[in-house]
Design a protein around this motif. Sequence first.
Motif, PDB file in Angstrom:
ATOM      1  N   THR A 132      52.645  18.224  11.356  1.00 29.77           N
ATOM      2  CA  THR A 132      53.318  17.634  10.195  1.00 29.77           C
ATOM      3  C   THR A 132      53.574  16.146  10.407  1.00 29.77           C
ATOM      4  OG1 THR A 132      54.394  19.741   9.637  1.00 29.77           O
ATOM      5  CG2 THR A 132      55.421  17.749   8.766  1.00 29.77           C
ATOM      6  N   THR A 133      53.797  15.761  11.651  1.00 26.63           N
ATOM      7  CA  THR A 133      54.151  14.369  11.951  1.00 26.63           C
ATOM      8  C   THR A 133      53.015  13.576  12.604  1.00 26.63           C
ATOM      9  OG1 THR A 133      55.123  15.117  14.059  1.00 26.63           O
ATOM     10  CG2 THR A 133      56.619  14.847  12.175  1.00 26.63           C
ATOM     11  N   GLN A 134      51.801  14.072  12.527  1.00 26.54           N
ATOM     12  CA  GLN A 134      50.691  13.329  13.126  1.00 26.54           C
ATOM     13  C   GLN A 134      50.494  12.002  12.394  1.00 26.54           C
ATOM     14  OE1 GLN A 134      46.788  15.074  12.721  1.00 26.54           O
ATOM     15  NE2 GLN A 134      47.186  15.791  10.646  1.00 26.54           N
ATOM     16  N   ASP A 135      49.846  11.071  13.054  1.00 24.99           N
ATOM     17  CA  ASP A 135      49.604   9.754  12.468  1.00 24.99           C
ATOM     18  C   ASP A 135      48.865   9.887  11.143  1.00 24.99           C
ATOM     19  OD1 ASP A 135      50.794   8.586  14.632  1.00 24.99           O
ATOM     20  OD2 ASP A 135      48.917   8.005  15.629  1.00 24.99           O
ATOM     21  N   GLY A 136      49.309   9.113  10.165  1.00 22.55           N
ATOM     22  CA  GLY A 136      48.653   9.116   8.871  1.00 22.55           C
ATOM     23  C   GLY A 136      49.273  10.061   7.874  1.00 22.55           C
ATOM     24  N   GLU A 137      50.159  10.952   8.322  1.00 21.14           N
ATOM     25  CA  GLU A 137      50.792  11.892   7.396  1.00 21.14           C
ATOM     26  C   GLU A 137      51.826  11.183   6.525  1.00 21.14           C
ATOM     27  OE1 GLU A 137      50.683  14.722   6.066  1.00 21.14           O
ATOM     28  OE2 GLU A 137      49.074  15.669   7.208  1.00 21.14           O
ATOM     29  N   THR A 138      52.006  11.707   5.318  1.00 12.95           N
ATOM     30  CA  THR A 138      52.914  11.060   4.366  1.00 12.95           C
ATOM     31  C   THR A 138      54.384  11.261   4.716  1.00 12.95           C
ATOM     32  OG1 THR A 138      52.780  13.022   2.926  1.00 12.95           O
ATOM     33  CG2 THR A 138      51.271  11.190   2.461  1.00 12.95           C
ATOM     34  N   ILE A 139      54.688  12.101   5.693  1.00  8.85           N
ATOM     35  CA  ILE A 139      56.075  12.234   6.127  1.00  8.85           C
ATOM     36  C   ILE A 139      56.609  10.899   6.659  1.00  8.85           C
ATOM     37  CG2 ILE A 139      55.624  12.901   8.530  1.00  8.85           C
ATOM     38  CD1 ILE A 139      57.892  15.031   8.148  1.00  8.85           C
ATOM     39  N   HIS A 140      55.717  10.021   7.046  1.00  8.55           N
ATOM     40  CA  HIS A 140      56.128   8.718   7.554  1.00  8.55           C
ATOM     41  C   HIS A 140      56.475   7.745   6.428  1.00  8.55           C
ATOM     42  CE1 HIS A 140      55.221  10.227  11.470  1.00  8.55           C
ATOM     43  NE2 HIS A 140      53.959  10.464  11.141  1.00  8.55           N
ATOM     44  N   ASN A 141      56.494   8.258   5.188  1.00  5.35           N
ATOM     45  CA  ASN A 141      56.985   7.493   4.037  1.00  5.35           C
ATOM     46  C   ASN A 141      58.468   7.735   3.782  1.00  5.35           C
ATOM     47  OD1 ASN A 141      54.437   6.467   3.516  1.00  5.35           O
ATOM     48  ND2 ASN A 141      53.938   8.002   1.964  1.00  5.35           N
ATOM     49  N   MET A 142      59.133   8.451   4.659  1.00  5.60           N
ATOM     50  CA  MET A 142      60.532   8.809   4.433  1.00  5.60           C
ATOM     51  C   MET A 142      61.479   7.608   4.566  1.00  5.60           C
ATOM     52  SD  MET A 142      60.792  12.084   3.664  1.00  5.60           S
ATOM     53  CE  MET A 142      62.453  12.627   4.101  1.00  5.60           C
ATOM     54  N   GLY A 143      61.034   6.556   5.211  1.00  7.16           N
ATOM     55  CA  GLY A 143      61.870   5.381   5.347  1.00  7.16           C
ATOM     56  C   GLY A 143      62.650   5.328   6.646  1.00  7.16           C
ATOM     57  N   PHE A 144      62.476   6.312   7.483  1.00  2.00           N
ATOM     58  CA  PHE A 144      63.080   6.344   8.816  1.00  2.00           C
ATOM     59  C   PHE A 144      62.145   7.139   9.710  1.00  2.00           C
ATOM     60  CE2 PHE A 144      64.911   9.550   6.006  1.00  2.00           C
ATOM     61  CZ  PHE A 144      64.623  10.734   6.667  1.00  2.00           C
ATOM     62  N   LYS A 145      62.276   6.955  11.001  1.00  2.00           N
ATOM     63  CA  LYS A 145      61.392   7.642  11.931  1.00  2.00           C
ATOM     64  C   LYS A 145      61.658   9.145  11.894  1.00  2.00           C
ATOM     65  CE  LYS A 145      59.754   7.686  16.710  1.00  2.00           C
ATOM     66  NZ  LYS A 145      59.887   7.093  18.063  1.00  2.00           N
TER      67      LYS A 145
END
Length: 367
Positions: free
Chosen positions: A332-345
């Motif tokens: 779910t947290t691999q590079d390129g996933e949209t979860i990294h759009n959450m605004g925090f790590k």
Amino acid sequence: MTTAFASPSTYVQGKDLLKTASKYIKPFGDHGILLTDDIVWGLVGQRFYDYLTKGGLKIEHVQFGGESSPEEIDRIKEIAAKSDAQFVISLGGGKTNDTTKAVGDQLKIPIIITPTLASNDSPCTRLSVLYSEDGSFLKYLFYDKNPDLVLVDTSVIAGAPVKFLIDGIADALSTNVEAQSVRRARETTLLPLQTQQTEAGLALAERCEALLFHYADQAVAAAGDHTVTPALDHIVEANTLLSGVGAESSGLAAAHSFQNGLTALSGDVHKLSHGQKVAFGTLLNLVLEGASDERLVRFLTFEHRFGLPTTLKDLHLENASEDDLRKVAELTTQDGETIHNMGFKVTADDVLEGIKAVDAFSRSYFG
């Protein structure tokens, strides 16, 4: 800041729309191909073909093989090229739509999408999901434009099993939750342009959510009785147009990344639909962002009312080991996933704890 908004050139929705579809298609030419699988052909495809030909169009029916694979795209592209097709029409579900978009894009001819289900928002987007011939995920294809015409016959949608409408509701419910995450983070959207949200895209996402909470109960009841009502009209539009354009022009976050993360596992979880998996992901998105009890309960009870997954048991993962859930969290947290759009790590540990928290809260709330 550079912003962008994209949508189909024209979207038309109405009861018995297939009967008059030819007048909307004629501006693109007088001959093209109609892509549909055997099941859809038997249910509604033959009738649609007859309506189109009686309306003055020359149509070649092409049987869809069932997989949106590079091989299938090449096969259909060759047929369309040999017939000098001026447009390509999809009649069916997501994979038929995705294949049609790829064919139209590669041949540079107009793309017409006629969905038979309101189970997802693929009809309005400028992307396709490609799979191998054995059904394994390959990649996403992004296009320069959205479909030229989307025709949604609500009588066809109402004639389908109601579970498909609920799947679409589940997918659409994530749209504004993820859009608001992206807004707060000021991240880029799903469009392949490296651009941020417009107010228009965000407004569609917000309206999508509002329609779901206002009309979903009525719409599901109507669809269960195969009846077209104003409430069903609203939900079909929310599932198809508002969710598709809203998500694409406003962005994705944790909910869809979780759905992707589930591919780390095998087993019965994959008997669930895209929307069912995203439903749990929406709750996870809310937990990760620190939603209030009131907000989380609003979404939890909505999903539970329609039989959507809110616990690990509902996902057929009640016996999943800690290592299994960690595999999901890591993917779910691999590079390129949209979860990294959450605004925090967001780390794999965060997701693992969030999955457990959703499960525990749901089990506690419903006893």
